[in-house]
Design a protein around this motif. Sequence first.
Motif, PDB file in Angstrom:
ATOM      1  N   ASP A   1       1.929   1.475  -3.638  1.00 34.35           N
ATOM      2  CA  ASP A   1       0.912   2.222  -4.099  1.00 34.35           C
ATOM      3  C   ASP A   1       0.706   3.581  -3.991  1.00 34.35           C
ATOM      4  O   ASP A   1       0.492   4.375  -5.145  1.00 34.35           O
ATOM      5  CB  ASP A   1      -0.407   1.290  -3.825  1.00 34.35           C
ATOM      6  CG  ASP A   1      -1.554   1.823  -4.671  1.00 34.35           C
ATOM      7  OD1 ASP A   1      -2.085   2.546  -4.508  1.00 34.35           O
ATOM      8  OD2 ASP A   1      -1.645   1.181  -5.864  1.00 34.35           O
TER       9      ASP A   1
ATOM     10  N   ILE B   1      -6.052  -0.666  -5.256  1.00 33.86           N
ATOM     11  CA  ILE B   1      -6.329   0.071  -4.019  1.00 33.86           C
ATOM     12  C   ILE B   1      -7.592   1.006  -4.298  1.00 33.86           C
ATOM     13  O   ILE B   1      -7.742   1.586  -5.212  1.00 33.86           O
ATOM     14  CB  ILE B   1      -5.049   1.322  -3.923  1.00 33.86           C
ATOM     15  CG1 ILE B   1      -3.888   0.474  -3.384  1.00 33.86           C
ATOM     16  CG2 ILE B   1      -5.515   2.073  -2.757  1.00 33.86           C
ATOM     17  CD1 ILE B   1      -3.605  -0.413  -2.593  1.00 33.86           C
TER      18      ILE B   1
ATOM     19  N   MET C   1       0.599  -1.149   0.023  1.00 33.72           N
ATOM     20  CA  MET C   1      -0.081   0.078   0.127  1.00 33.72           C
ATOM     21  C   MET C   1       0.824   1.135   0.105  1.00 33.72           C
ATOM     22  O   MET C   1       0.718   2.231  -0.696  1.00 33.72           O
ATOM     23  CB  MET C   1      -0.990   0.013   1.404  1.00 33.72           C
ATOM     24  CG  MET C   1      -2.096  -1.015   1.177  1.00 33.72           C
ATOM     25  SD  MET C   1      -3.265  -1.004   2.525  1.00 33.72           S
ATOM     26  CE  MET C   1      -3.710   0.734   2.518  1.00 33.72           C
TER      27      MET C   1
END
Length: 828
Positions: free
Chosen positions: A661, A828, A658
């Motif tokens: 990302d 995401i 994450m």
Amino acid sequence: MNNQSRDSWDTSGSQNQDNPHQARPPANRRAGRGPAFHQPHGAAAIGPSSSTISQGTSVSQQHHTISNESPLPPTIQRFLGDRSNDKRKNAALELEAMVKVLQESNNHQMIQIVIAVLSKDFCTSMNSNYRKGGLVGLAATAIGLMQNSKNYLPVLLPPVLHCFDDPESRVRYYACESLYNIAKVSRQAILGYFNQIFEGLTKLFADVDVDVKNGANLLDRLIKDIVTEAESFHVAQFLPLLQNYIRRTNPYIRQLIIGWITLLDSVPDINMLDHLPEFLDGLFNMLSDSNREIRQAADSALSDFLREITLSSVMEFGPIISILVFQCQNKERLNRLTAITWLTELINHPHSGGDALLPYQSDILGAIMCCISDGEMEIRVVAERTNEDLLTLVKATHEDFELKTLLETLTNELLNKEDVPTKMAALAWINMLMEKRKADMIDYVEELMPVLLRTLSDPSDPVVLLNLRVLSRISLAQRNELGGAEKTEEAQFQLVLNAILNLFLKDRQLLETRGSLIIRKLCVLLNAKSVYIRLADALMQFETTVDGQVTNAETLEFVSTMVQTLSLILLTASELHDLRSELAKSIVKTNVRPVKRLQTKNGSITGVSQVFSTLFRCWCHNPVSTFSLCLLAEAYHVSFALVKRFSQVDDVSVGFLMQIDKLVHLLESPIFVHLRLKLLDVESKSHAPLLKSIYGILLCLPQGDAFRLLNNRLTAVCNLRDNLGLSKLPTKDEAFPKTEEQVTVDKLLQRYDQVREMHKVATERQRSLAFQAEQEQALGKNSPTLRTLEAQFPEQVTGNSSVNPIATISSRTSTDAGITNKMGRFDI
């Protein structure tokens, strides 16, 4: 002074004939003699016993033979005790004439006897008509004596005042009438007995009979006229009585009290302001009376006193302040509004205000804070204006004042109040005091810090921002003449930052919800570079324990989270633009410094700027944040080396992916426009490591939106190289020349490897402890390992009993392990 009162005794028909059904006084008949009338006990006949006066004949027409044995003729005695009001009046007229004769002959002894007979045998009689007659007789005696009546007041007044408590209303009425006549002829001499008369008035004003109340009003008006025209009046003797009756809740007594206070205040020779504290609280209490007229009268009286105070050049504020502070907490709206209005006027007093209020500022401030949170808008508006006036007064004063009590009031407001206006006002005060008397406030910083740190968790953003301003005020170093910062203030700067970090360590939710706001505001109020360097140094102190051992995994996880937060702020906040610009110039690409000076005494690395070196050493606790820092500082050789180390990560977690990302999306933001343009410089030596770094994070990502976004960007760059005929990438030696720059990279990577090893050791130790504790628990042993875990992770071990704490701790280090193997894609 006013002229003598000319009020007549007129109570609108209250002097009608008494009840004809009242019993006549008992009559005694003796053999051989005419009818004889009852006489009060002890009264002797005047003149021959056979002399009688017909009922229709006026007593004044008879010749009086005064005997030393009896002061009153039998006829006067009989008519004074008659039930007929007219007969009593006729007897009173005759008695008045007789007293005048006695006065002219200077027979004072006989006058004393007459008064004694009227007092004892009439006013204390069981027969109400006799009591009425006695009261009428005393009034007639006073009128007969005229100005000389003042010499007989000690014996004239007691029986009259005693009859104010009579059970029969008509007797009380006659007592009121009698005192009126006595006062009218005695005038100022009656003031010597003012307190007794005033007590009697309070009884008459509270009477249930309307006629008695009307008579009391006439008597009250006469006494006021006498006081007004008197040359002197002893207010000090009257005040204890006033204090006693001003607490009564009877509306008629309250009307009487307000009337007398207003009257005395209007007399030029009497200064009621000197005695204001004695009855001010009582006047305020009348503002909450259920009777509208009383409320208006009390409000009018208070307004008059306030106007007089503003014009007075000398005033004692202490006793008044305590009363106003108490009234500011009254449950009645009008009381609170009037009290806070008074405080406003006192603060702005043109003569005795200002510094004279400094000894009472903590009490005043407490009252203001109470009203700032009031439910009534009008009170809040006045309180806020009052607070501004007091703050300005204290800020501008050059006099010394006590800080301790003031700070106690402010901290109590912050701890015990939940409303935003009160907290904002308290923080504004602390901020002002830190600015005005910082040298003295240093002694109270340790007491203030827990309160200020707790306020950081307040749900209101304005409160948190102002609280941060106060913390910044504590942290700011005042420069001396030589330009250096004082050691104590430098210590305070670090103290504040350490306290905030410890707060985040204990309250992770606060870090998640308010961490960014707090850090950004501190960077605005203080120097962003100093804040980041000191925070980085402080976070690195969490790496080891006191005995030099690597700290537990929980603490290292906090450091990693904190670094991630700081990195995101650094990459996105406009407040840190200057710091980002300085980081872009961090890497030194010359060979002027010898390799042996790459490591400084404090651990920073030469060849790069201090800010980059310090941040890098701390940022190593979070790999993605370290990578983004290198991109920001254009340290592409280091970023490429870090990407290659990402492949050595044992467990790639969801959190790690994450973060990558988010970084990919940040690369498309204006912050990294310089990096995107660097991709165009395909002939630069740094282009190859930059391109490889970007490709490295691309290959770490699952094929999702972030992957496609970055892939499209890199495809365009590769097409550019092909179009320019520059398909050959630099070799390893060309990309990493054997210069000081390469040595600098090695030093930075060495620090990164040390930190990652530190995390690995802490994680393995935690797993080992969790496994050992699980085994001991299964065997039913009193596990020392479990006690160790409880000390390191109290929330997890001593938390919800329905959850296995050991399994929870054991699973923390392997959460989302192997996520790339379980997920076909990552969105995401």
